[in-house]
Each structure stands twice: as structure tokens, then as C-alpha cells.
Motif scaffolding. Structure first.
Motif, PDB file in Angstrom:
ATOM      1  N   LYS A   1       5.540  -4.405  -9.132  1.00  0.00           N
ATOM      2  CA  LYS A   1       5.283  -3.043  -9.582  1.00  0.00           C
ATOM      3  C   LYS A   1       4.709  -3.118 -10.986  1.00  0.00           C
ATOM      4  CE  LYS A   1       7.787   1.052 -11.173  1.00  0.00           C
ATOM      5  NZ  LYS A   1       9.134   1.589 -11.437  1.00  0.00           N
ATOM      6  N   ARG A   2       3.584  -2.491 -11.195  1.00  0.00           N
ATOM      7  CA  ARG A   2       2.948  -2.512 -12.512  1.00  0.00           C
ATOM      8  C   ARG A   2       3.750  -1.664 -13.497  1.00  0.00           C
ATOM      9  NH1 ARG A   2      -0.667  -6.250 -13.592  1.00  0.00           N
ATOM     10  NH2 ARG A   2      -1.510  -4.908 -15.202  1.00  0.00           N
ATOM     11  N   THR A   3       3.876  -2.158 -14.721  1.00  0.00           N
ATOM     12  CA  THR A   3       4.458  -1.373 -15.798  1.00  0.00           C
ATOM     13  C   THR A   3       3.465  -1.345 -16.939  1.00  0.00           C
ATOM     14  OG1 THR A   3       5.530  -3.288 -16.782  1.00  0.00           O
ATOM     15  CG2 THR A   3       6.804  -2.037 -15.170  1.00  0.00           C
ATOM     16  N   GLN A   4       3.546  -0.348 -17.743  1.00  0.00           N
ATOM     17  CA  GLN A   4       2.585  -0.207 -18.836  1.00  0.00           C
ATOM     18  C   GLN A   4       3.297  -0.391 -20.166  1.00  0.00           C
ATOM     19  OE1 GLN A   4       0.823   3.706 -19.898  1.00  0.00           O
ATOM     20  NE2 GLN A   4      -1.104   2.760 -19.366  1.00  0.00           N
ATOM     21  N   ILE A   5       2.692  -1.207 -21.034  1.00  0.00           N
ATOM     22  CA  ILE A   5       3.238  -1.430 -22.368  1.00  0.00           C
ATOM     23  C   ILE A   5       2.242  -0.867 -23.371  1.00  0.00           C
ATOM     24  CG2 ILE A   5       3.899  -3.164 -24.073  1.00  0.00           C
ATOM     25  CD1 ILE A   5       4.722  -4.960 -21.782  1.00  0.00           C
ATOM     26  N   THR A   6       2.687   0.028 -24.206  1.00  0.00           N
ATOM     27  CA  THR A   6       1.818   0.612 -25.221  1.00  0.00           C
ATOM     28  C   THR A   6       2.190   0.053 -26.586  1.00  0.00           C
ATOM     29  OG1 THR A   6       1.704   2.647 -23.939  1.00  0.00           O
ATOM     30  CG2 THR A   6       0.990   2.772 -26.243  1.00  0.00           C
ATOM     31  N   VAL A   7       1.211  -0.437 -27.307  1.00  0.00           N
ATOM     32  CA  VAL A   7       1.449  -0.978 -28.645  1.00  0.00           C
ATOM     33  C   VAL A   7       0.554  -0.246 -29.630  1.00  0.00           C
ATOM     34  CG1 VAL A   7       2.167  -3.241 -27.860  1.00  0.00           C
ATOM     35  CG2 VAL A   7      -0.242  -2.813 -28.205  1.00  0.00           C
TER      36      VAL A   7
ATOM     37  N   LEU B   1       8.489   8.580   8.509  1.00  0.00           N
ATOM     38  CA  LEU B   1       7.612   9.407   9.354  1.00  0.00           C
ATOM     39  C   LEU B   1       6.908  10.482   8.533  1.00  0.00           C
ATOM     40  CD1 LEU B   1       9.876   9.798  12.510  1.00  0.00           C
ATOM     41  CD2 LEU B   1       7.705   8.528  12.365  1.00  0.00           C
ATOM     42  N   ASP B   2       7.606  10.959   7.501  1.00  0.00           N
ATOM     43  CA  ASP B   2       7.036  12.032   6.684  1.00  0.00           C
ATOM     44  C   ASP B   2       5.907  11.529   5.793  1.00  0.00           C
ATOM     45  OD1 ASP B   2       6.919  14.687   5.595  1.00  0.00           O
ATOM     46  OD2 ASP B   2       7.932  13.896   3.811  1.00  0.00           O
ATOM     47  N   VAL B   3       6.114  10.372   5.154  1.00  0.00           N
ATOM     48  CA  VAL B   3       5.123   9.903   4.179  1.00  0.00           C
ATOM     49  C   VAL B   3       4.165   8.868   4.760  1.00  0.00           C
ATOM     50  CG1 VAL B   3       6.693  10.356   2.263  1.00  0.00           C
ATOM     51  CG2 VAL B   3       6.578   8.052   3.222  1.00  0.00           C
ATOM     52  N   MET B   4       4.463   8.321   5.957  1.00  0.00           N
ATOM     53  CA  MET B   4       3.617   7.292   6.554  1.00  0.00           C
ATOM     54  C   MET B   4       3.244   7.625   7.998  1.00  0.00           C
ATOM     55  SD  MET B   4       5.616   3.904   5.096  1.00  0.00           S
ATOM     56  CE  MET B   4       4.395   2.739   5.706  1.00  0.00           C
ATOM     57  N   PRO B   5       2.729   8.833   8.241  1.00  0.00           N
ATOM     58  CA  PRO B   5       2.404   9.178   9.627  1.00  0.00           C
ATOM     59  C   PRO B   5       1.268   8.356  10.212  1.00  0.00           C
ATOM     60  CG  PRO B   5       1.520  10.813   8.108  1.00  0.00           C
ATOM     61  CD  PRO B   5       2.390   9.924   7.298  1.00  0.00           C
ATOM     62  N   ASP B   6       0.460   7.729   9.327  1.00  0.00           N
ATOM     63  CA  ASP B   6      -0.627   6.888   9.812  1.00  0.00           C
ATOM     64  C   ASP B   6      -0.184   5.449  10.046  1.00  0.00           C
ATOM     65  OD1 ASP B   6      -0.141   6.700   7.115  1.00  0.00           O
ATOM     66  OD2 ASP B   6      -2.221   6.344   6.543  1.00  0.00           O
ATOM     67  N   VAL B   7       1.114   5.162   9.832  1.00  0.00           N
ATOM     68  CA  VAL B   7       1.622   3.798  10.044  1.00  0.00           C
ATOM     69  C   VAL B   7       2.670   3.768  11.161  1.00  0.00           C
ATOM     70  CG1 VAL B   7       2.932   1.889   8.999  1.00  0.00           C
ATOM     71  CG2 VAL B   7       1.162   3.085   7.675  1.00  0.00           C
ATOM     72  N   PHE B   8       3.635   4.701  11.111  1.00  0.00           N
ATOM     73  CA  PHE B   8       4.716   4.698  12.095  1.00  0.00           C
ATOM     74  C   PHE B   8       4.623   5.932  12.984  1.00  0.00           C
ATOM     75  CE2 PHE B   8       6.786   2.376   8.498  1.00  0.00           C
ATOM     76  CZ  PHE B   8       6.915   1.144   9.135  1.00  0.00           C
ATOM     77  N   GLU B   9       5.074   5.761  14.214  1.00  0.00           N
ATOM     78  CA  GLU B   9       5.125   6.901  15.132  1.00  0.00           C
ATOM     79  C   GLU B   9       6.250   6.707  16.135  1.00  0.00           C
ATOM     80  OE1 GLU B   9       1.407   7.135  17.162  1.00  0.00           O
ATOM     81  OE2 GLU B   9       1.652   5.209  18.178  1.00  0.00           O
ATOM     82  N   LEU B  10       6.767   7.843  16.641  1.00  0.00           N
ATOM     83  CA  LEU B  10       7.743   7.833  17.724  1.00  0.00           C
ATOM     84  C   LEU B  10       7.055   8.366  18.975  1.00  0.00           C
ATOM     85  CD1 LEU B  10      11.031   9.198  16.091  1.00  0.00           C
ATOM     86  CD2 LEU B  10      10.719   6.952  17.168  1.00  0.00           C
ATOM     87  N   THR B  11       7.084   7.591  20.048  1.00  0.00           N
ATOM     88  CA  THR B  11       6.419   8.024  21.282  1.00  0.00           C
ATOM     89  C   THR B  11       7.299   9.015  22.026  1.00  0.00           C
ATOM     90  OG1 THR B  11       7.412   6.290  22.635  1.00  0.00           O
ATOM     91  CG2 THR B  11       5.367   5.747  21.476  1.00  0.00           C
TER      92      THR B  11
ATOM     93  N   ASN C   1       0.806  -1.223   0.000  1.00  0.00           N
ATOM     94  CA  ASN C   1       0.000   0.000   0.000  1.00  0.00           C
ATOM     95  C   ASN C   1       0.842   1.276   0.000  1.00  0.00           C
ATOM     96  OD1 ASN C   1      -2.393  -1.345  -0.080  1.00  0.00           O
ATOM     97  ND2 ASN C   1      -2.907  -1.086   2.084  1.00  0.00           N
ATOM     98  N   TYR C   2       2.018   1.213   0.610  1.00  0.00           N
ATOM     99  CA  TYR C   2       2.778   2.443   0.845  1.00  0.00           C
ATOM    100  C   TYR C   2       4.087   2.540   0.075  1.00  0.00           C
ATOM    101  CZ  TYR C   2      -0.402   3.704   4.618  1.00  0.00           C
ATOM    102  OH  TYR C   2      -1.519   4.051   5.338  1.00  0.00           O
ATOM    103  N   LEU C   3       4.479   1.489  -0.650  1.00  0.00           N
ATOM    104  CA  LEU C   3       5.779   1.517  -1.315  1.00  0.00           C
ATOM    105  C   LEU C   3       5.890   2.682  -2.303  1.00  0.00           C
ATOM    106  CD1 LEU C   3       8.542   0.232  -1.725  1.00  0.00           C
ATOM    107  CD2 LEU C   3       7.528  -1.213  -3.504  1.00  0.00           C
ATOM    108  N   ALA C   4       4.834   2.928  -3.054  1.00  0.00           N
ATOM    109  CA  ALA C   4       4.881   4.017  -4.030  1.00  0.00           C
ATOM    110  C   ALA C   4       5.109   5.371  -3.339  1.00  0.00           C
ATOM    111  CB  ALA C   4       3.595   4.050  -4.853  1.00  0.00           C
TER     112      ALA C   4
ATOM    113  N   ALA D   1      13.503   2.454  -1.069  1.00  0.00           N
ATOM    114  CA  ALA D   1      12.211   2.551  -0.380  1.00  0.00           C
ATOM    115  C   ALA D   1      11.835   1.224   0.265  1.00  0.00           C
ATOM    116  CB  ALA D   1      11.126   2.991  -1.365  1.00  0.00           C
ATOM    117  N   LEU D   2      12.016   0.127  -0.481  1.00  0.00           N
ATOM    118  CA  LEU D   2      11.656  -1.182   0.056  1.00  0.00           C
ATOM    119  C   LEU D   2      12.557  -1.547   1.231  1.00  0.00           C
ATOM    120  CD1 LEU D   2       9.866  -3.667  -0.205  1.00  0.00           C
ATOM    121  CD2 LEU D   2      11.484  -4.601  -1.864  1.00  0.00           C
ATOM    122  N   ALA D   3      13.823  -1.204   1.136  1.00  0.00           N
ATOM    123  CA  ALA D   3      14.768  -1.522   2.215  1.00  0.00           C
ATOM    124  C   ALA D   3      14.402  -0.809   3.509  1.00  0.00           C
ATOM    125  CB  ALA D   3      16.194  -1.166   1.795  1.00  0.00           C
ATOM    126  N   ILE D   4      14.151   0.507   3.438  1.00  0.00           N
ATOM    127  CA  ILE D   4      13.860   1.233   4.678  1.00  0.00           C
ATOM    128  C   ILE D   4      12.473   0.874   5.215  1.00  0.00           C
ATOM    129  CG2 ILE D   4      15.413   3.116   4.062  1.00  0.00           C
ATOM    130  CD1 ILE D   4      13.022   4.834   3.367  1.00  0.00           C
TER     131      ILE D   4
END
Length: 869
Positions: A733-739, A193-203, A49-52, A89-92
Motif C-alpha cells: 500500500k502506497r503511503t505519502q511522506i511530505t517533507v 458483491l457490492d464493490v466487485m460486481p465485475d469480478v464475483f457473481e452468484l448464479t 486492483n480491487y483492495l482499495a 478487506a484482504l481477508a475477505i
């Protein structure tokens, strides 16, 4: 897995969902232990949900204002630009999740250091790959095979890379200091913390000098819990059920016995919308009625458990009786670690052989562990089901209408599982049924005579005589199966033992009520269909005409292959390709040496059988060489490891085994092509049609004799997988192919051509099965158990059922000219330019349209007693 995440209403789940929960919990516990919370279902749901968003945050940081050159940030970003933003992104994100979970928290420092280490490890892996690709591949393969935990894999990978390869090329990268790790970790944590404030928090600290805690928010926990619940509800472990399944009358139906299950079963296992649409149309129009009739009959057949065989299987396991299908209880003994003195005294070659032996033993033990898990699941299912007077297994199709069970425990499984199935309904066996039961006993045994010819390859009368001549031994196998263990050498040991018991219990009494399925297999069924499409008189090789004794195409090919191999004896030319960088590798040998090894081992029907079977499904030389490695080389290695043989018959190491596999594939394929000529032309014709349509971005279509539309649809992948070094899970990860024709995914031309022969042939054997089952039911035979080209029935029904099977096959090919219908379908879907292109390609094959037919008289099938035998 923390079961508190499961909702209250999971209490009282039906067994199918309870088993799904148990299965998921074991998998989740193993995943979290090996790679942390991020690899669990809940963690992967958050990651997906959050990787992007995290990737956007990383990209923004890296593309922002450049920090001053004398700062940590400057050096860090210079290093990180060697990685793709998605990997960073995936690593962190995974490291951040690893520091938390549904019931744990970490200090800020612990989480920071873990994120820093994750980034450092990915940089190390990227640099290794850039420096030495072969070493990187070897290191990753080795650590994946040896270790389950990611931390152990990473540490071992760094040690192996530091040792280097056989050429002395080593790789070492200076590790970051703790300060650098902390700085990198803080950088990654700030992005999370910046992009996922609804997932991670520091008390906030609880004391003046206390540490802040890194944890997941309640919102994140709810998301993870919902993912776990949905996974359980969507993945029931289908079980045999005591109520007859509902008849298929629509494309999507519910088969799970718990109403809370989200899973809906499809009639056809496919994701392609045009296949679904064609099936729905076939159902509503009635075109698919014959196929549905056969499917609904099959899933309505009631079974019961053969408890005597079930108990015997358990006894074999408990007493360590060696028999195919029963895992060994004690692990193979792995040599103890050598002392430094002992190791130094060994030669380089001895060290390599010891290392290989240890790896092989570990691999065999891991495979046996997996077999044991499945074995125990099968036995538990059998025990649960044994109390039922009757049970059923719901079924559906693949897109070619081959029939499969939804339940894992089903009649189509291997010998040990299939042998536990009895028909719930029985009939008096009758005198004729006793005769056919004896044939079935001989077929399951398939013991070889002095000339290495299996009794199942001889005339029916000789099979019956073999059983009657050995009746005393057969009775003793049944009376003392743990002591008279000769039965374990049968081709299908547990099916053989079950048939023996039925015969002894019957005691030649025509009034005996039999419940045992007796099986009648097609004679190399794939080739049977190809010979019939071509009307090839050589169909006699697969018993499509009446003969005094059964023909054996596997033996015919083996004899031809043996001639080719014998001709290589004395040929001192080299086969294979030398490894210039590692000349010590045994990647070449003389034809003479390879031929002599093959002849010493034995060129028989068993050696060529799988190659012949898969030839009709477009198997090529490479695929056949892999089959020889799996079916011949690997089993011989296992025997060597178990000390059952002193030397491997094809050399000392894997290079030699692979070389021998390639040699055998080359000679066997040449032999097949000499024996099977017209089917080879037909297969090439099919591939031309598939490629012609793929050239225009279209799939090849056909309607089976059972009324189902099949669409040979293959596409290039539209996803790429983002993975971390030595992790088992990645994110798509979805990729788009145009033909040119819009946004439709292009047809994969080579895949479409490679698959067409197998797919068309499978759709024909599936149609024959479904039509035969329907015809048998119309004639009053409803206790039927099938495995694609194998037809099972009560022994007393065998004569009538076998006649129906042959009649149905004859009518199918009398009413349908399959190759002409395929050609017409192709031409109708091509543009005018496409048709011109098609005819040019056909001309290269010496064809102007469908291949000419042979002179095989289809009526001969009616008396072809060994076509299914």
C-alpha cells in the motif's frame, strides 16, 4: 496453474519464455495448493486492483449506522473493529478468491463459511499478538518453518498457542459457532458483491432446491489471464545465447530472443530517475565510453561447455559422492516419533534437544531440496548449451557498475557452474603458459600443509613444485574421479578437477591448444582499494608492493585475534547479557570459557576471512557475529546432525552458538582495527560526507575513473505491506511522506552512511575491472572471464594480462585522488550552512578535510606480483 489461460500465441515461444512459463506454472501450482487461488499471479492481480475498493466498502459498513445491540451484526462489528479495515478487506477478498479460480466454483455456503473462517482467524491472530507478542512471534516462526499450507499453519499455530510458552503463558480464544461464521461470511460476501460486481457473481439455482454457485466473472478471468501473460512476457528466464549480444549503446535495450517479450533490459539496474539521467548523459557525451568498452568486450566473449566436467558432476550426484556444490540425493533421516511411554520417560532437556534436532534435520532437508532444484536446472541448461560450438551471456551493471550476467547460468556462479565454462577460442599454451596453468591448479586446490598454510598462499615457485610433486595423484584424479575422491576436498573442487584435466591433457606440450580460463584474484581487493586511496604503506599487507612471498592479511588478523583471545583465558568476567525472564537460557559465559572454546576450535584465517573482507564494506560487530553464526556455527550443527561429529564445538544449543558468535566478532573486529588503521579513518570520513548531505536531503555523488556517475541514494520506504496471518504474500500500500522541500522522498541518513564505504569501494573495483578489460582488449587479449575482483584468461595470456591489471590499477590511482574528489563533490552540493556543519563533524574526527595521505609509492604496484595471484 490452468494453462488454458495462456494465449494461443504462446505456442512456439523461444526457450527463454517457455522456461518462464514452466517456472511460473510450478510456482503457481505450489501457491494455489498452499494458500488458494488468491495467492497466484492472477489472484494477486485482482487483489491489487480491487483492495482499495473493498477497503472502502468495509470502512463504509463499519462506520455506518450502528446495528441494534441484540443482533449478530452488532457483535460482529464489535469484533471486527479490532482489525484494520485493510486487513479485513484482504481477508475477505482472499477467501472469496480461494473459493473460485479459473476452472472451479464453490457453492454459496462453502464460500460464505470460508470467508467467515478467514475473519475468525485474523481476529484470533490479532488477539494473540495483543496478549503475548513474543508467543505470537515464536508461533508464527515455527509454523512457517514447518508447514507450507496455510490451513496447516493456522491449525498448528492454535495448538502451539494453547500449549503456551516456557513460562506457562498460553492463549486460547473461543472459536465462532457455525452460525456466527455464516453470518460473518455473509457480511463479507455482500461487500464483495457490492464493490466487485465485475469480478464475483452468484448464479441462480439450477433446480428448485439447488444451491447458488459462487464464481468469477469472465471479466475477472480475462484480467487474471492478462496478468499471467504479462508476467511471463516480462520475466524471461534468460539463457546463454549462440549469437553475440548487441553492444550497449543506449540505456535500454532488448536482449530476449523472442520478439514478443515485454522485458527491456537496462544498462544499470536502478529505479532512480537521476541515476538513469546521469547514465543517459554519460552515454551521449561519451564520458562513459571506457566503461561501456569494457562491458561490451566481456559480454562478447564466446564460451563452450566443458562436457567432461559436466558429466563428472552428474556422476557425482548419481553415485552420492559428497562434494561441495552437489546436493545429497537421500534426505537426512529424521528420528521417528516417540511413543507416549518413551516420550514421558524423557527429561525436559532431552525433549528439547530431540525437538531441536528434528527441526534442524527438517530444515537441512528443505534447504537440500531447494539446492536440488537449482542443481537440476543448471545441469539441464548445461546439457542444452553443450551442443553449441560457442555461446554468450549478455551482461549489465548495478548502479556502482559492477558487472553481472542477465542469464542465471553464467561464469560468476559457484564452483560447480563456473567449472563447466571453457573459452570457445583457444591458443597454443606455450612453455610459460604451462607454468601458469600449474599455478592455477595449485590455487584451485588450496590444499594445506602440516602447518595449515594453503599452497595458494605460498610463492608461485612453491605452488608449481607442489603440482609437479603430486602429478601422479593429479593424473589419477582425472582418470578415476569417482574412486580417487581426494580432489573433493579442494577449495574449489570442480575448478581444481577441470584444471587437473587440462594439465594432464596438455602433457607439457607447448603446442597444446588450451581453452581453460585461469583465474587471478585480488588480495583482499576491498582493502586494496582503501589502502590505495590512503596511499597507506601498510598496503604491503594486501600485496601492493613486491615481496618474496605473498602477504596474507587474513592470517595477520587471525594472529592478532588469537593474541586477544589468548589474553581472555583465565578471565572469569562474564560476557553477554542474562535473560531475566528465562534465567535457564545460556546467554552469558565467562571470557575464559569462550576463549578456550575458540582456541580449541582454531583461530585461523578461515575463521576471520569473511569479517576482514566485509570490513572494507562497513560491516560492523553485529554483522560480523551473524557471519560467524552462518559460516561456523551452522555448518558445525549440520555436521552434528549428520553424525560427523559427536559434539558441537561451541556448546549444546543456539543460545551458546550466538553468544560465541558475538564473542568472536568482538575480538576479530578489534584485531582488524589494530591492523587496518588508515582505511578505518577513510571510511569514517566517507560516512561524515554522506551524513552531511543526507542532512540536507541530498545524496553523495562521485564520478568513477571509468567515467560513470554514481549516486549513493537511499530512501525510507514509502510503502507498507498488508499481510494476513501466516500467509506468504501480502499487498503493498502506497503511503505519502511530505517533507519541507516538497514531495521528494527523504534520504535515509543512517543507510546512506552505512552504505557509502561499500559502494565507493565497489565502484572502484568495478572501474578497475572495466578499464583493465578494455586495456587488455587493446593489447589483443579478448578471451576474458571476470568475477568482480577475479580476472580470468587463457594460461598463455596470464603474464601479459597480469601486468596490464597492475598497470591499470596504478594509473587509476595516479590520475585520481578519490577521497579529495569525493570531498569536493560533497562540498559543491552543500549549502553554506551545510558546509559549516560538515566541517564541525569532520573536526570531531580530527580532520579538516580529506585524511592525510601515506607514503605508499604507487609505482611499486608494477612489480607487485602477488597483488593478483
Amino acid at each position: 496453474m490452468d494453462t488454458s489461460v495462456l494465449p494461443d500465441d504462446t505456442q512456439g515461444f523461444h526457450a527463454e519464455l517457455s522456461l518462464a512459463m514452466d517456472k511460473l506454472q510450478k510456482r503457481e501450482d505450489r501457491a494455489e495448493a498452499n494458500a488458494g487461488y488468491g495467492s497466484t499471479v492472477g489472484g494477486m492481480a485482482i487483489t491489487t486492483n480491487y483492495l482499495a475498493k473493498v477497503t472502502e466498502g468495509v470502512t463504509k459498513e463499519l462506520n455506518g449506522p450502528r446495528p441494534r445491540s441484540n443482533t449478530y451484526d452488532f457483535r460482529l462489528q464489535r469484533f471486527l473493529r479490532n482489525l484494520e479495515p485493510e486487513v479485513i478487506a484482504l481477508a475477505i477478498l482472499q477467501a472469496g478468491l480461494r473459493s473460485v479460480g479459473m476452472a472451479i466454483t464453490s457453492s454459496q455456503r462453502e464460500a460464505v463459511m470460508r470467508i467467515g473462517v478467514a475473519l475468525n482467524n485474523e481476529l484470533w491472530a490479532a488477539k494473540l499478538l495483543q496478549t503475548n507478542k513474543k508467543l505470537a512471534a515464536k508461533v508464527e516462526k515455527t509454523v512457517r518453518e514447518k508447514y507450507g499450507k496455510v490451513d496447516l499453519r493456522v491449525n498448528a499455530a492454535k495448538r502451539l498457542a494453547a500449549k503456551g510458552d516456557a513460562d506457562g503463558n498460553a492463549f486460547v480464544m473461543q472459536e465462532w459457532t457455525n452460525s456466527e461464521l455464516a453470518h460473518a461470511g455473509n457480511w463479507g460476501m455482500n461487500i464483495l458483491l457490492d464493490v466487485m460486481p465485475d469480478v464475483f457473481e452468484l448464479t441462480d439455482p439450477e433446480t428448485f432446491k439447488g444451491e447458488r454457485l459462487w464464481r468469477m466473472t469472465e471479466t475477472a478471468k480475462d484480467l487474471a489471464a492478462a496478468a499471467v501473460r504479462e508476467t511471463v512476457l516480462r520475466s524471461p528466464v534468460y539463457q546463454p545465447r549462440t549469437e553475440k549480444p548487441k553492444a550497449w549503446d543506449s540505456f535500454i535495450m532488448r536482449f530476449a530472443e523472442d520478439a514478443r517479450t515485454l522485458d527491456r533490459s537496462q544498462l544499470i539496474r536502478t529505479y532512480h530517475k537521476d541515476v538513469m539521467a546521469a547514465a543517459r548523459h554519460g552515454i551521449s557525451s561519451g564520458a562513459m565510453a571506457p566503461a561501456l568498452h569494457g562491458l561490451n568486450i566481456l559480454q562478447s566473449v564466446p564460451f563452450r561447455i566443458n562436457t567432461w566436467i559436466m558429466d563428472t558432476i552428474i556422476d557425482c550426484y548419481n553415485h552420492g559422492i559428497e562434494v561441495d556444490g552437489v546436493p545429497f540425493r537421500n534426505s537426512l533421516e529424521v528420528p521417528k516419533r516417540k511413543t507416549d511411554e518413551e516420550f514421558k520417560a524423557m527429561s525436559v532437556e532431552e525433549r528439547k534437544l530431540l525437538s531441536k534436532k528434528i527441526r534442524g534435520l527438517h530444515k537441512a532437508n528443505r534447504a537440500n531440496d531447494a539446492d536440488t532444484v537449482q542443481f537440476e536446472e543448471d545441469i539441464e541448461t548445461a546439457k542444452r548449451t553443450a551442443s553449441a560450438e560457442r555461446f554468450y551471456t549478455p551482461m549489465n551493471w548495478d548502479w556502482r557498475t559492477r558487472t553481472y550476467s542477465l542469464a542465471r547460468f553464467n561464469f560468476q556462479r559457484e564452483d560447480r557452474v563456473r567449472s563447466m565454462f571453457l573459452f570457445a577460442n583457444g591458443k597454443p599454451i606455450g612453455t610459460e603458459g604451462i607454468w601458469w596453468l600449474k599455478v592455477h591448479v595449485a590455487n584451485c586446490g588450496a590444499f594445506k600443509d602440516a602447518n595449515k598454510i594453503g599452497i595458494d598462499k605460498k610463492p608461485f615457485e612453491e605452488r608449481v613444485k607442489w603440482v609437479e610433486d603430486n602429478i601422479a595423484d593429479i593424473a589419477d584424479y582425472v582418470k578415476r574421479p569417482l574412486y580417487r575422491t581426494e580432489w573433493t576436498q579442494a577449495d574449489s573442487p570442480f575448478l581444481f578437477l577441470a584444471a587437473c584435466r587440462e594439465l594432464i591433457e596438455c602433457d607439457n606440450d607447448p603446442s597444446y591448444v588450451t581453452h581453460l580460463p585461469t583465474a587471478w584474484d585480488g588480495s583482499c581487493n576491498g582493502l586494496q582499494h582503501l589502502f590505495l586511496m590512503c596511499r597507506d604503506p601498510e598496503g604491503r599487507l594486501v600485496n601492493l608492493i613486491d615481496t618474496q612471498a605473498p602477504e596474507d592479511i587474513y592470517q595477520v588478523v587471525a594472529d592478532e585475534a588469537k593474541k586477544l583471545i589468548e589474553a581472555d583465558a583465565g578471565n572469569m568476567e562474564l560476557f553477554g547479557k542474562p535473560d531475566d525472564k528465562k534465567p535457564e537460557r545460556k546467554t552469558v559465559a565467562t571470557f575464559d570459557k569462550l576463549a578456550k572454546m575458540a582456541l580449541a576450535f582454531g583461530v585461523d584465517r578461515k575463521l576471520v576471512k569473511r569479517n576482514v573482507m566485509t570490513f572494507s564494506y562497513a560491516s560492523k560487530e553485529f554483522g560480523m557475529s551473524e557471519q560467524h553464526f552462518e559460516d561456523t556455527m551452522a555448518p558445525q550443527e549440520l555436521k552434528l546432525l549428520k553424525k560427523e561429529i559427536a559434539h558441537h564445538p561451541f556448546g549444546d544449543d543456539e543460545d551458546e552458538w550466538r553468544l560465541a558468535s558475538r564473542y568472536l566478532a568482538k575480538r576479530v573486529l578489534a584485531a582488524i582495527k589494530q591492523v587496518v588503521r588508515m582505511p578505518s579513518i577513510a571510511m569514517a570520513f566517507m560516512q561524515v560526507l554522506a551524513k552531511a548531505l543526507a542532512h540536507e536531503g541530498k545524496p553523495l555523488k562521485w564520478v568513477t575513473p571509468a567515467g560513470v556517475t554514481c549516486i549513493n541514494r537511499y530512501h525510507e520506504s514509502t510503502t507498507e505491506r498488508i499481510e494476513l496471518f501466516v500467509h506468504d504474500k501480502g499487498v503493498k500500500k502506497r503511503t505519502q511522506i511530505t517533507v519541507a522541500n516538497g514531495y521528494e522522498k527523504p534520504i535515509a541518513k543512517d543507510k546512506a552512511a552505512a552504505g557509502i564505504a561499500a559502494n565507493l569501494t565497489h565502484s572502484m573495483d568495478a572501474s578497475h575491472l572495466l578499464l583493465s578489460v578494455g586495456a587488455a582488449a587493446d593489447a589483443g587479449i579478448t578471451d576474458i572471464a571476470t568475477v568482480h575482483d577475479s580476472f580470468g584468461c587463457l594460461a598463455c595470456d596470464a603474464p601479459q594480462f597480469l601486468q596490464i591489471i597492475r598497470e591499470t590499477l596504478m594509473r587509476m590511482y595516479t590520475d585520481h585522488d578519490i577521497l579529495s574528489e569525493l570531498y569536493e563533490s560533497c562540498v559543491a552540493d552543500l549549502t553554506e550552512a551545510g558546509r559549516d556543519h560538515l566541517h564541525k563533524e569532520l573536526a570531531k574526527q580530527g580532520l579538516s578535510g580529506p585524511p592525510e595521505k601515506g607514503a605508499l609509492d604507487l609505482k611499486e604496484l608494477l612489480n607487485a606480483r602477488y597483488a593478483f595471484a
